[in-house]
Structure formats: C-alpha cells, structure tokens
Motif scaffolding. Structure first.
Motif, PDB file in Angstrom:
ATOM      1  N   SER A   1      -6.031  -3.876 -47.838  1.00  0.00           N
ATOM      2  CA  SER A   1      -6.520  -5.256 -47.755  1.00  0.00           C
ATOM      3  C   SER A   1      -7.756  -5.497 -48.615  1.00  0.00           C
TER       4      SER A   1
ATOM      5  N   ARG B   1      -1.719   2.588 -42.149  1.00  0.00           N
ATOM      6  CA  ARG B   1      -1.530   1.175 -41.812  1.00  0.00           C
ATOM      7  C   ARG B   1      -0.532   1.016 -40.666  1.00  0.00           C
TER       8      ARG B   1
ATOM      9  N   ILE C   1      -4.644  -5.918 -39.970  1.00  0.00           N
ATOM     10  CA  ILE C   1      -5.297  -5.472 -41.205  1.00  0.00           C
ATOM     11  C   ILE C   1      -5.724  -6.693 -41.987  1.00  0.00           C
TER      12      ILE C   1
ATOM     13  N   ASP D   1     -10.174  -3.268 -41.747  1.00  0.00           N
ATOM     14  CA  ASP D   1      -9.866  -3.340 -43.171  1.00  0.00           C
ATOM     15  C   ASP D   1      -9.387  -1.985 -43.673  1.00  0.00           C
TER      16      ASP D   1
END
Length: 256
Positions: free
Chosen positions: A30, A239, A249, A5
C-alpha cells in the motif's frame, strides 16, 4: 476495522538495470518507498515508479540514502557531518517531490535507506539531521521510524507525524535495531513463517530479538523487501495473513 500499511522499497534500478519485481509488488503493498538517485534510481526510473504507484492507489514516499551507488547504500559511511547529511536528504527528497509534482502526485512519507537508516537509529545527532531535513521540505510528511530507537525520538522532538515500522524478512538485534545482514539468520526466507511472525508482533505488541529479548513495539507499517528471493510470495503471504486476521491494508498516509 483494524488498519495497517505494507511498504516496500522500490525504483531501485538504474539506467538499463532493474532490481526486484516492482510491478508485482505494487499489486500487494500500500506504500512505496522510492529510491532518489543516491543508492539507486535515476529520473526516468523515479518517474516511472511514481506513475506505477499512482495507477494502483499506492502511496509514494522518498527513500533517501548515503551517496553510495557502488555499495547500494549499504556501506557505513562514517565521519559524515550531520549537517551535510541533512542537505543530501533535502536534495534527494526534493528531487522526488519535483517529479511527483510534475506528474500531479503528492508524496506522503520519507524512509531512510540502508546504512543511513541503521546508523540514524542509534545516533541521535544523525537522527535529528534526518528529522530536520524532512521537516524543512514538508512538515506534513510522515517519517518512517524504528520503534524505540533514536529516529523515533528525533521525530517526536521535531513534531513530525510518524509511522513505526517492523520488518517481515529481517531478524532483530537485542537493542531493537535490525540484525546485521552478515549474520546467519538475519534475513528470513520462509514466507509462511514470516507472515505468522508479523501477525504475532502486531497482535501482541512485542517482538523477540535474536538473543531472546522481548521488546514492546507499536507497528503502523510492515516492510516487505522487494529485492530478495521469493519477495513477492512473502509479501503476498503477509498481506493474506493480516487480512484474514481482520486487518485492512491502507497507505500510511491514509491510515487512521
């Protein structure tokens, strides 16, 4: 597939004032930790942030604080009784929960803000107050904790689901807590360096402190702060680096 996450503190405006680019960050992260009015946020900002998160499929959680609008929740408020802090947390979490319910949403998690979090990580009685508050509002909430510190121990005591968090843009003290923002190098600004560091922590299961100590950690979620210069670029770099390494993710409430 490996999952992790990315979370960000959001809704930290107040009235006509805004802080950070929440719209851009919501396209990257997220999970959103939404201020509940004690360090930032008001009913309109909270509702707007909840709706924006829902529109992008981003998980929403409460980000409660000491009652410190003037100091943005970053001033240590010593001498507060844990029982009193517990009630303040119930109040804040409940306010965001009510707004979420009114909008047809469900909160997934709670993450303490600023000085409250830093103190709870090292004070077991304060950590227990946090855990009690979370459990009393909704025992299914995920408590975001620092691995190896008192919040994790309290979460285990109270049988809460937990997400163990590491920070993309912060250095660590030798006890495993965040290094004080007052110290040189405590806040990192190089996006590529931060992204590579996060991947290294996730892959090796250990972080290196400012004193060179290696601490074993489990990382379920990565915090990318939204209120620092270059925050969006750093979040995007983190990310991209994780996805390139094979990580999916997902919101912490959905991660398996």
């Amino acid at each position: 597939m490996k999952t992790i996450d990315l979370n960000c503190d959001m809704g930290e405006g107040f009235g006509v004032y805004t802080l950070g680019d929440d719209e851009a960050m919501l396209d990257i992260v997220s999970s959103a930790n939404i201020a509940c009015g004690f360090h930032a946020g008001d009913p309109l900002v909270m509702a707007k942030t909840l709706a924006a998160a829902a529109a992008r499929g981003v998980g929403a959680g409460a980000h409660p604080s000491f009652f410190d609008l003037w100091g943005f929740g970053r001033r240590p408020i010593l001498g507060e009784r844990p029982d009193d802090v517990e009630k303040q947390l119930v109040y804040q979490i409940g306010a965001l929960q009510a707004l979420a319910h009114a909008g047809g949403q469900k909160l997934t998690h709670v993450k303490t803000h600023g000085s409250l979090g830093n103190l709870a990580h090292e004070d077991i009685e304060l950590a227990r107050a946090v855990a009690r508050a979370v459990k009393s509002v909704d025992p299914d909430f995920i408590l975001v904790v620092m691995p190896g510190l008192e919040t994790e121990r309290a979460g285990e005591e109270f049988g809460l689901r937990m997400a163990r968090e590491i920070y993309a843009d912060r250095a660590y003290a030798d006890n495993g807590n965040l290094a004080s923002r007052k110290l040189p190098g405590a806040v990192l600004h190089d996006a590529d360096e931060a992204a590579e560091r996060i991947l290294r922590i996730v892959e090796t299961g250990e972080l290196v402190t400012v004193g060179g100590r290696r601490i074993p950690v489990r990382a379920d979620t990565v915090c990318v702060h939204g209120d620092t210069a270059g925050a969006v670029a750093m979040a995007r770099a983190v990310r991209t680096r994780l996805e390139a390494a094979g990580y999916r993710i997902r919101p912490m409430g959905a991660a398996s």
